[in-house]
Design a protein around this motif. Structure first.
Motif, PDB file in Angstrom:
ATOM      1  N   HIS A 141       0.810  -1.230   0.000  1.00 38.24           N
ATOM      2  CA  HIS A 141       0.000   0.000   0.000  1.00 38.24           C
ATOM      3  C   HIS A 141       0.838   1.272   0.000  1.00 38.24           C
ATOM      4  O   HIS A 141       0.314   2.352   0.248  1.00 38.24           O
ATOM      5  CB  HIS A 141      -0.938  -0.021   1.214  1.00 38.24           C
ATOM      6  N   ASN A 146       1.964   2.878  -2.406  1.00 37.38           N
ATOM      7  CA  ASN A 146       1.606   3.777  -3.496  1.00 37.38           C
ATOM      8  C   ASN A 146       0.132   4.164  -3.481  1.00 37.38           C
ATOM      9  O   ASN A 146      -0.384   4.715  -4.452  1.00 37.38           O
ATOM     10  CB  ASN A 146       1.957   3.131  -4.846  1.00 37.38           C
ATOM     11  N   ASP A 147      -0.553   3.872  -2.365  1.00 37.16           N
ATOM     12  CA  ASP A 147      -1.960   4.265  -2.244  1.00 37.16           C
ATOM     13  C   ASP A 147      -2.079   5.782  -2.141  1.00 37.16           C
ATOM     14  O   ASP A 147      -1.089   6.489  -1.918  1.00 37.16           O
ATOM     15  CB  ASP A 147      -2.587   3.621  -1.009  1.00 37.16           C
ATOM     16  N   GLU A 148      -3.320   6.253  -2.279  1.00 37.45           N
ATOM     17  CA  GLU A 148      -3.548   7.693  -2.176  1.00 37.45           C
ATOM     18  C   GLU A 148      -3.117   8.224  -0.816  1.00 37.45           C
ATOM     19  O   GLU A 148      -2.518   9.301  -0.716  1.00 37.45           O
ATOM     20  CB  GLU A 148      -5.022   8.005  -2.418  1.00 37.45           C
ATOM     21  N   GLU A 149      -3.436   7.483   0.241  1.00 36.86           N
ATOM     22  CA  GLU A 149      -2.948   7.852   1.565  1.00 36.86           C
ATOM     23  C   GLU A 149      -1.540   7.284   1.742  1.00 36.86           C
ATOM     24  O   GLU A 149      -1.247   6.152   1.349  1.00 36.86           O
ATOM     25  CB  GLU A 149      -3.856   7.300   2.660  1.00 36.86           C
ATOM     26  N   GLU A 150      -0.656   8.060   2.346  1.00 36.09           N
ATOM     27  CA  GLU A 150       0.715   7.625   2.569  1.00 36.09           C
ATOM     28  C   GLU A 150       0.792   6.683   3.770  1.00 36.09           C
ATOM     29  O   GLU A 150       0.069   6.840   4.748  1.00 36.09           O
ATOM     30  CB  GLU A 150       1.598   8.842   2.853  1.00 36.09           C
TER      31      GLU A 150
END
Length: 399
Positions: A181, A183-187
């Motif tokens: 995760h 590279n998810d929108e949330e860091e």
């Protein structure tokens, strides 16, 4: 003849300078890590059986010297050498505007840390579940390879090495689930701060719940999404510890977004003095207010920082009581465990003045989790787990 002698002296001088530079690089490591090398330990990563005799030597620990372990240390530049990657004040800046604290750390310390944890199993018996979650630092996910080899090799190899030495303590390996995760929108980690975000802690808590066999509220849409926002709902810029340390404009131009997730159920958090003798405050939230004017301190929002020993009573009625021994990385993790345990104690291993074995027994713990960042077992803080176990001269190891 004179020219030949001068040439020999020049060559000798250059060789001496090269050796001195190599020695300096071999000693480099993370800002918080102990990177002392054990040159006589060899390169074998085989842990063997997990001895818990403190008087026995460190067995089979790989060398912490990159030159001995075979890591390439030929690139020693401290300025930008391609793309936008560069080093400044000991911090690495990546092409995606991220500041990364290098990780050093010692295999030797990591082995001792594991052996110290094994002693908890000896004194607590088999009825209490004991777990160890080593939280990787951002370097494990984002460090450019050329700098990773320069600063002591792969962090994950050292974490795996600690896990190999655990005996009776269950490892909670969270790297894979968090890396999925990144590279998810949330860091999962802040870009201007050395700590992780609560989104990273969410995935770690999910993994721990699976291993511990406890429930977990995985639907993030049920949590209240909080943070630092302007009236129009846009995020206020967060500039964390690594910006404070370096004051780099590239971070100021690309600030973080600070956020957290509030558990949807009901609970109370009791904040005590470190020795649990004085109740300081009771709240219905694991998050505190930090002034909007102090963005570098916003990570203190989690658990009121490291200022208290904490007891949390949740609305989960499963009879499970978990004592979490932590460093500051655990502050973002503990609130994500509220759907998993009826009672949680959050203890900072660096400041706890009570014998840990006695405390675990007294509160009726069913589960004990040592949740610490990788700098703790591999750096100088590895000794704290032994210090609190032997507090007051109790539960000394039989030689």
């Amino acid at each position: 003849v004179i020219g030949t002698q001068r040439m020999k002296k020049l060559v000798s001088l250059l060789l001496l300078i090269t050796l001195m530079l190599s020695a300096v690089l071999a000693a480099c490591g993370g800002n918080s890590g102990d990177v002392s090398a054990d040159a006589s330990a060899g390169n074998s990563q085989s842990g063997g059986s997990a001895s818990t005799d403190e008087s026995s030597p460190i067995i089979g620990a790989p060398s912490d010297d990159p030159a001995v372990s075979g890591d390439d240390t030929s690139d020693t530049s401290s300025s930008s050498t391609g793309g936008n990657e560069y080093e400044f004040k000991g911090i690495i800046f990546t092409e995606d505007y991220r500041a990364v604290e290098p990780f050093g750390g010692s295999y030797e310390n990591g082995q001792l840390f594991a052996r110290y944890l094994n002693r908890y199993r000896h004194f607590l018996g088999d009825d209490i579940n004991i777990y160890n979650m080593i939280i990787p630092t951002a370097a494990a996910y984002y460090m450019p390879e050329k700098y990773e080899s320069q600063y002591g090799g792969k962090q994950l190899d050292k974490i795996d090495y600690v896990y190999e030495w655990l005996d009776g303590v269950t490892p909670v390996d969270i790297y894979d689930i968090t890396a999925e995760h990144k590279n998810d929108e949330e860091e999962i980690y802040f870009r201007t701060e050395h700590h992780w975000t609560q989104y990273g802690a969410y995935w770690a808590a999910k993994k721990f719940a699976e291993i511990a066999g406890v429930p977990f509220e995985a639907d993030l849409s049920k949590y209240t999404y909080g943070g630092k926002f302007y009236e129009d709902g846009s995020p206020m810029p967060f500039l964390g510890s690594l910006y404070s340390q370096t004051q780099q404009q590239i971070l100021k131009d690309h600030p973080d977004k600070f956020f957290y997730y509030e558990y949807p159920g009901e609970y109370t958090m009791e904040m005590y003095s470190y020795d649990f003798k004085e109740l300081k405050r009771t709240k219905d939230s694991c998050y505190m207010y930090v002034s909007d004017d102090l963005p570098s301190a916003w990570y203190m929002i989690f658990m009121d920082g490291d200022n208290y020993s904490i007891k949390i009573n949740s609305d989960v009625k499963n009879g499970r009581t978990c004592v979490v021994f932590k460093d500051s990385f655990g502050n973002a993790l503990v609130p994500m465990l509220l759907s998993s345990f009826e009672t949680i104690y959050a203890i900072d291993i660096r400041k706890f003045p009570i014998n840990a074995i006695d405390f675990i027994k007294e509160v009726g713990a069913t589960d004990v989790l040592f949740a610490v960042c990788a700098f703790t077992p591999m750096g100088s803080n590895y000794q704290y787990v032994e210090t609190i176990r032997t507090m007051g001269g109790k539960y000394l190891w039989e030689e």
